[in-house]
Design a protein around this motif. Structure first.
Motif, PDB file in Angstrom:
ATOM      1  N   VAL A   1      -7.572   4.101  20.596  1.00  0.00           N
ATOM      2  CA  VAL A   1      -6.395   3.251  20.812  1.00  0.00           C
ATOM      3  C   VAL A   1      -5.685   3.712  22.077  1.00  0.00           C
ATOM      4  N   LEU A   2      -5.263   2.757  22.885  1.00  0.00           N
ATOM      5  CA  LEU A   2      -4.416   3.029  24.049  1.00  0.00           C
ATOM      6  C   LEU A   2      -3.132   2.251  23.882  1.00  0.00           C
ATOM      7  N   GLY A   3      -2.034   2.944  23.581  1.00  0.00           N
ATOM      8  CA  GLY A   3      -0.746   2.301  23.399  1.00  0.00           C
ATOM      9  C   GLY A   3       0.157   2.522  24.593  1.00  0.00           C
ATOM     10  N   ASP A   4       1.387   2.036  24.518  1.00  0.00           N
ATOM     11  CA  ASP A   4       2.328   2.198  25.622  1.00  0.00           C
ATOM     12  C   ASP A   4       2.701   3.668  25.828  1.00  0.00           C
ATOM     13  N   GLY A   5       2.901   4.374  24.730  1.00  0.00           N
ATOM     14  CA  GLY A   5       3.325   5.765  24.852  1.00  0.00           C
ATOM     15  C   GLY A   5       2.449   6.737  24.107  1.00  0.00           C
ATOM     16  N   HIS A   6       1.249   6.299  23.718  1.00  0.00           N
ATOM     17  CA  HIS A   6       0.359   7.189  22.985  1.00  0.00           C
ATOM     18  C   HIS A   6      -1.079   6.704  23.083  1.00  0.00           C
ATOM     19  N   VAL A   7      -2.006   7.612  22.762  1.00  0.00           N
ATOM     20  CA  VAL A   7      -3.404   7.245  22.572  1.00  0.00           C
ATOM     21  C   VAL A   7      -3.817   7.793  21.209  1.00  0.00           C
ATOM     22  N   GLU A   8      -4.925   7.292  20.708  1.00  0.00           N
ATOM     23  CA  GLU A   8      -5.437   7.783  19.431  1.00  0.00           C
ATOM     24  C   GLU A   8      -6.911   8.126  19.571  1.00  0.00           C
ATOM     25  N   ILE A   9      -7.268   9.271  18.984  1.00  0.00           N
ATOM     26  CA  ILE A   9      -8.659   9.698  18.920  1.00  0.00           C
ATOM     27  C   ILE A   9      -8.936  10.184  17.507  1.00  0.00           C
ATOM     28  N   ASN A  10      -9.866   9.526  16.856  1.00  0.00           N
ATOM     29  CA  ASN A  10     -10.245   9.945  15.504  1.00  0.00           C
ATOM     30  C   ASN A  10      -9.018  10.064  14.598  1.00  0.00           C
ATOM     31  N   ARG A  11      -8.102   9.082  14.704  1.00  0.00           N
ATOM     32  CA  ARG A  11      -6.863   8.997  13.912  1.00  0.00           C
ATOM     33  C   ARG A  11      -5.793  10.021  14.308  1.00  0.00           C
ATOM     34  N   LYS A  12      -6.050  10.801  15.338  1.00  0.00           N
ATOM     35  CA  LYS A  12      -5.047  11.726  15.856  1.00  0.00           C
ATOM     36  C   LYS A  12      -4.210  10.998  16.896  1.00  0.00           C
ATOM     37  N   VAL A  13      -2.899  10.920  16.668  1.00  0.00           N
ATOM     38  CA  VAL A  13      -1.988  10.279  17.615  1.00  0.00           C
ATOM     39  C   VAL A  13      -1.564  11.312  18.652  1.00  0.00           C
ATOM     40  N   ILE A  14      -1.821  11.023  19.919  1.00  0.00           N
ATOM     41  CA  ILE A  14      -1.560  11.946  21.022  1.00  0.00           C
ATOM     42  C   ILE A  14      -0.573  11.293  21.988  1.00  0.00           C
ATOM     43  N   PRO A  15       0.514  11.963  22.348  1.00  0.00           N
ATOM     44  CA  PRO A  15       1.485  11.357  23.261  1.00  0.00           C
ATOM     45  C   PRO A  15       0.893  11.097  24.641  1.00  0.00           C
ATOM     46  N   LEU A  16       1.305   9.990  25.242  1.00  0.00           N
ATOM     47  CA  LEU A  16       0.882   9.624  26.600  1.00  0.00           C
ATOM     48  C   LEU A  16       2.116   9.563  27.494  1.00  0.00           C
ATOM     49  N   SER A  17       2.209  10.467  28.440  1.00  0.00           N
ATOM     50  CA  SER A  17       3.359  10.511  29.344  1.00  0.00           C
ATOM     51  C   SER A  17       3.219   9.456  30.439  1.00  0.00           C
TER      52      SER A  17
ATOM     53  N   ARG B   1      -5.928  14.450  31.749  1.00  0.00           N
ATOM     54  CA  ARG B   1      -4.627  14.882  31.230  1.00  0.00           C
ATOM     55  C   ARG B   1      -3.804  13.648  30.886  1.00  0.00           C
ATOM     56  N   VAL B   2      -3.270  13.607  29.655  1.00  0.00           N
ATOM     57  CA  VAL B   2      -2.418  12.484  29.249  1.00  0.00           C
ATOM     58  C   VAL B   2      -0.996  12.931  28.919  1.00  0.00           C
ATOM     59  N   HIS B   3      -0.809  14.236  28.850  1.00  0.00           N
ATOM     60  CA  HIS B   3       0.477  14.810  28.482  1.00  0.00           C
ATOM     61  C   HIS B   3       0.428  16.272  28.903  1.00  0.00           C
ATOM     62  N   ARG B   4       1.568  16.900  29.086  1.00  0.00           N
ATOM     63  CA  ARG B   4       1.558  18.305  29.516  1.00  0.00           C
ATOM     64  C   ARG B   4       0.832  19.195  28.514  1.00  0.00           C
ATOM     65  N   SER B   5       0.713  18.731  27.265  1.00  0.00           N
ATOM     66  CA  SER B   5       0.077  19.548  26.238  1.00  0.00           C
ATOM     67  C   SER B   5      -1.298  19.043  25.802  1.00  0.00           C
ATOM     68  N   PHE B   6      -1.797  17.959  26.430  1.00  0.00           N
ATOM     69  CA  PHE B   6      -3.050  17.381  25.957  1.00  0.00           C
ATOM     70  C   PHE B   6      -3.960  16.932  27.100  1.00  0.00           C
ATOM     71  N   VAL B   7      -5.249  17.249  26.960  1.00  0.00           N
ATOM     72  CA  VAL B   7      -6.325  16.695  27.772  1.00  0.00           C
ATOM     73  C   VAL B   7      -7.277  16.008  26.807  1.00  0.00           C
ATOM     74  N   VAL B   8      -7.675  14.777  27.108  1.00  0.00           N
ATOM     75  CA  VAL B   8      -8.509  14.023  26.176  1.00  0.00           C
ATOM     76  C   VAL B   8      -9.853  13.669  26.800  1.00  0.00           C
ATOM     77  N   ASN B   9     -10.835  13.497  25.939  1.00  0.00           N
ATOM     78  CA  ASN B   9     -12.129  12.953  26.335  1.00  0.00           C
ATOM     79  C   ASN B   9     -11.985  11.436  26.302  1.00  0.00           C
ATOM     80  N   ILE B  10     -11.958  10.798  27.462  1.00  0.00           N
ATOM     81  CA  ILE B  10     -11.631   9.367  27.506  1.00  0.00           C
ATOM     82  C   ILE B  10     -12.721   8.508  26.857  1.00  0.00           C
TER      83      ILE B  10
END
Length: 244
Positions: A214-230, A200-209
């Motif tokens: 990309v692992l950013g300060d407030g987001h991750v990216e998978i296949n060009r999809k930007v996903i918020p990281l809480s 779980r990286v956000h209340r609305s997202f579970v990712v396959n690590i």
């Protein structure tokens, strides 16, 4: 006899609302009522829940259409079709956050409205086919998961799943080739998946690590999809990344 789709019309122009009601009734829909104010629409949806809501996005009064939908969604998961004459981008983006099924522009043509409602009806039937119990429609076996989709059990390799996104009582399972809508919550789905791989990286997202690009300060990216990281999930994600 096939059950008719029940429609609530929320529109403060009574001429438009009455015309829509008349046309929908003629084409086989059941109109549960016409409401001109957001507050009344909230009460109507609570006491006499429709299958779909036609919502004027620019309602007059204390609640506009978007605010009305937000209040309705606190208690019920009802598909919404916004009726709008407003092409303002900010209004559209705010409305999009409520996950409407569609937008229908004014002046309304019955052809567009009928086609949209036909698609909503089809979606409702598909959700009924998925069933109320997700336990009967999702099975995990070693390195793969089986899900019921369009009446069939579909096999997905865990390594092919990119991420899962919450959608109230449903969730979207996304691969690089296809997206599936599952009749289960994100929380319940996460329990079924191996925690060493799905985090779980956000209340609305579970990712396959294993799929993180990309692992950013407030987001991750998978296949060009930007996903918020809480922040609350960041430490847990870093801990799992150190083990792979």
């Amino acid at each position: 006899m096939e059950q008719r789709t029940r429609v609530l019309i929320v529109e403060d122009d009574m001429i438009i609302a009455s015309n829509i009601s008349l046309q929908l009734t003629k084409t086989g829909y059941e109109v549960t009522g016409i409401e001109s104010r957001g507050e009344e629409a909230v009460i109507h949806s609570r006491l006499n829940p429709p299958d779909v809501i036609l919502m004027d996005i620019n309602l007059k009064g204390r609640l506009n259409g978007i605010e009305t939908v937000k209040k309705i969604q606190r208690d019920a998961d009802i598909p919404v079709v916004y009726i709008t004459a407003n092409n303002d981008e900010a209004t559209f983006e705010e409305a999009r956050k409520t996950h409407p099924f569609a937008f229908v522009d004014k002046p309304i043509t019955m052809r567009d409205l009928s086609r949209t409602l036909a698609l909503v009806t089809e979606q409702l039937k598909n959700k009924e086919e998925v069933g109320e119990s997700s336990e009967e429609h999702i099975a995990l076996l070693n390195d793969r998961i089986f899900i019921r989709y369009q009446g069939q059990m579909v096999k997905l390799l865990l390594q092919d799943i990119l991420y899962l996104e919450a959608d109230r009582n449903y969730c979207h399972l996304v691969t690089d080739k296809k997206q599936f809508v599952l009749a289960t919550t994100l929380k319940d789905m996460q329990v079924k998946l191996p925690e060493s791989l799905f985090v779980r990286v956000h209340r609305s997202f579970v990712v396959n690590i294993s799929k993180l690009d990309v692992l950013g300060d407030g987001h991750v990216e998978i296949n060009r999809k930007v996903i918020p990281l809480s922040r609350s999930y960041r430490d847990e994600l870093l801990k799992h990344l150190q083990t792979i």
